[in-house]
Scaffold this motif. Structure first.
Motif, PDB file in Angstrom:
ATOM      1  N   ASN A 172     -28.081 -29.349  18.372  1.00  0.00           N
ATOM      2  CA  ASN A 172     -29.391 -29.848  18.422  1.00  0.00           C
ATOM      3  C   ASN A 172     -29.814 -29.831  19.973  1.00  0.00           C
ATOM      4  OD1 ASN A 172     -31.535 -30.415  17.181  1.00  0.00           O
ATOM      5  ND2 ASN A 172     -31.386 -32.530  16.990  1.00  0.00           N
ATOM      6  N   VAL A 173     -28.806 -30.067  21.140  1.00  0.00           N
ATOM      7  CA  VAL A 173     -29.227 -30.437  22.358  1.00  0.00           C
ATOM      8  C   VAL A 173     -29.545 -28.864  22.941  1.00  0.00           C
ATOM      9  CG1 VAL A 173     -28.489 -31.063  24.774  1.00  0.00           C
ATOM     10  CG2 VAL A 173     -27.827 -32.503  22.586  1.00  0.00           C
ATOM     11  N   LEU A 184     -29.870 -40.967  13.824  1.00  0.00           N
ATOM     12  CA  LEU A 184     -28.384 -40.925  14.043  1.00  0.00           C
ATOM     13  C   LEU A 184     -27.462 -40.796  12.819  1.00  0.00           C
ATOM     14  CD1 LEU A 184     -27.929 -43.559  16.870  1.00  0.00           C
ATOM     15  CD2 LEU A 184     -27.774 -41.186  16.930  1.00  0.00           C
ATOM     16  N   ALA A 185     -27.914 -41.479  11.778  1.00  0.00           N
ATOM     17  CA  ALA A 185     -27.140 -41.425  10.548  1.00  0.00           C
ATOM     18  C   ALA A 185     -26.883 -39.929  10.151  1.00  0.00           C
ATOM     19  CB  ALA A 185     -27.638 -42.269   9.403  1.00  0.00           C
ATOM     20  N   SER A 186     -27.757 -39.030  10.383  1.00  0.00           N
ATOM     21  CA  SER A 186     -27.490 -37.612   9.931  1.00  0.00           C
ATOM     22  C   SER A 186     -26.698 -36.735  10.934  1.00  0.00           C
ATOM     23  CB  SER A 186     -28.869 -36.793   9.549  1.00  0.00           C
ATOM     24  OG  SER A 186     -29.598 -36.665  10.851  1.00  0.00           O
ATOM     25  N   LEU A 187     -26.404 -37.267  11.991  1.00  0.00           N
ATOM     26  CA  LEU A 187     -25.634 -36.681  13.012  1.00  0.00           C
ATOM     27  C   LEU A 187     -23.994 -37.030  12.781  1.00  0.00           C
ATOM     28  CD1 LEU A 187     -27.899 -36.519  15.987  1.00  0.00           C
ATOM     29  CD2 LEU A 187     -27.281 -34.662  15.063  1.00  0.00           C
ATOM     30  N   ALA A 188     -23.216 -35.972  12.905  1.00  0.00           N
ATOM     31  CA  ALA A 188     -21.739 -36.191  12.968  1.00  0.00           C
ATOM     32  C   ALA A 188     -21.599 -36.970  14.225  1.00  0.00           C
ATOM     33  CB  ALA A 188     -21.046 -34.609  13.033  1.00  0.00           C
TER      34      ALA A 188
END
Lengths: 95, 333
Positions: free
Chosen positions: B23-24, B54-58
């Motif tokens: 994503n970055v 944030l919760a949806s990101l590893a």
């Protein structure tokens, strides 16, 4: 037949004299149009248009493909009261 | 608060790791934005394609709150793409990009015009109709062939109509003996009566041209745009006059500006070895074009359409008057 012919010629000549008598000054467009074919036929001439001279007055601008001392020297400086100026335009190509 | 030097060195050490996160899309140094307002605090700015909870990101994809004491900021920029150039395929294709008939190199898509209410692409005959050597219905490619345009993938339009270019030498003086005699007599008469008027004659020959113009019908209306790159939309139609400021958007030199330096120009234009055409009532501007810019729409300072660019030399640009183009092809805006 010949007499008729002479009469027509005289009438036309007289007409042009009368027209000259109280003539409106020709516009630069008219002067340019009257002379452009002859100007375009000179060696190295690629364009004839209406632009401005150094003082910003309307002038007939003759474009040359490159510097051409002979053509430049032979061109009139003034045509019927309008300045004639040359410009090195270069060869004009479709782009 | 972090100083610029610290942020820079932190960037050097960590930008690779930051960009490795899902994503970055970019990392740089900038002021941190909090609650929509720019603060005085320098930070490592991470641009992301989309902000996600944030919760949806590893864990390894999350951007930490700070790196080596330097705060981070996450902003959403979307996916960053290279700006498509004028020589690339564009859909919808705006004015100012590469276009051309199947058998030419490339020219410029000028703008959109209307014929009988239908939207058409306007450019030059020598761009869309291969300098008279084309048939109605011939394929038009965007980008043009020299820019990689290929059939059938890049087909954008089909040739609808062009104004034939008359090539050939300027008309010779008349060889009619009767007319020559008449003229000699007339001029003699003028001389006798002291008039300075003189008559001359020329054979009538249709060799002069007013326009190098053609239109193509887009196969799909959604494939073209009424925008002109770096100029915008046309505000109307204007009439070119001496000294008028001009702007154009072309395939090769992009957005350029100039000024009308001559009007009522008669000019001989080369279309390749041994092929010359004479044009009358043209506009001339200074150097504001190169090969490939042919077909560019020429607008005045108020975005009114005044001409169609088609030729030039090292220090001049030659432009058809748009009023001649519109009347020759029956067009409107």
């Amino acid at each position: 037949m010949k007499r008729w012919f002479a009469a027509i010629v005289l009438c036309l000549a007289a007409g042009s004299l009368l027209a000259n008598g109280d003539q409106m000054p020709l516009t630069i467009e008219q002067v340019k149009a009257a002379h452009e074919r002859e100007l375009m036929a000179r060696p190295g001439v690629v364009s004839v248009g209406i632009g401005r001279d150094d003082q910003g007055r309307p002038a007939i601008v003759v474009g040359l493909d490159k510097a051409n001392a002979q053509t430049q020297a032979a061109l009139p400086q003034v045509l019927e009261g309008y300045a004639v100026r040359t410009e090195i335009v270069g060869t004009v190509r479709a782009r | 608060m972090a100083h610029m030097n610290e942020v820079r060195s932190s960037l050097l050490g960590h930008s690779h790791k930051l960009l490795g996160r899902a994503n970055v899309v970019a990392a740089g140094a900038g002021y941190k934005v909090t609650g929509g307002k720019r603060t005085q605090e320098l930070s490592l700015v991470c641009s992301v394609a989309r902000k996600l909870p944030l919760a949806s990101l590893a864990a390894e994809d999350r951007v930490p709150k700070e790196i080596e004491g330097v705060p981070t900021d996450v902003i959403e920029t979307g996916v960053i793409r290279a700006l498509a150039t004028r020589t690339e395929r564009r859909r919808p294709a705006p004015g100012g990009v590469s276009i051309g008939h199947r058998d030419i190199t490339a020219g410029t898509l000028g703008c959109l015009v209307k014929k009988n209410g239908q939207v058409m692409i306007l450019s030059n005959n020598h761009v869309l109709a291969n300098s008279n050597d084309a048939q109605t219905g011939d394929p038009i490619l965007q980008p043009g062939p020299i820019d990689g345009g290929k059939l059938p993938a890049d087909l954008i339009a089909e040739l609808l109509q062009f104004v034939p270019i008359n090539f050939g030498d300027p008309p010779p003086p008349s060889d009619c003996k009767f007319a020559s005699g008449m003229i000699a007599l007339l001029n003699a008469g003028c001389r006798v009566i002291g008039s300075r008027t003189r008559y001359s004659i020329h054979r009538l020959q249709a060799t002069d041209n007013l326009v190098d113009a053609a239109i193509a019908r887009p196969l799909n209306a959604a494939d073209v745009s009424d925008d002109i790159l770096e100029i915008g939309r046309i505000a109307g139609q204007g009439r070119g006059e001496l000294g008028m400021p001009l702007q154009k958007s072309g395939r090769t030199t992009g957005f350029t500006q100039g000024e009308i330096t001559q009007v009522a120009v008669t000019v001989d234009v080369s279309y390749g070895p041994g092929r010359t055409a004479r044009f009358t009532d043209q506009l001339m501007a200074g150097a504001m074009s190169q090969g490939g810019d042919s077909g560019s729409a020429v607008l005045d300072g108020d975005r009114r359409l005044v001409g169609l660019l088609f030729a030039g030399s090292d220090n001049s640009t030659i432009i058809n008057r748009i009023e001649h183009v519109f009347s020759a092809l029956g067009l409107s805006l």
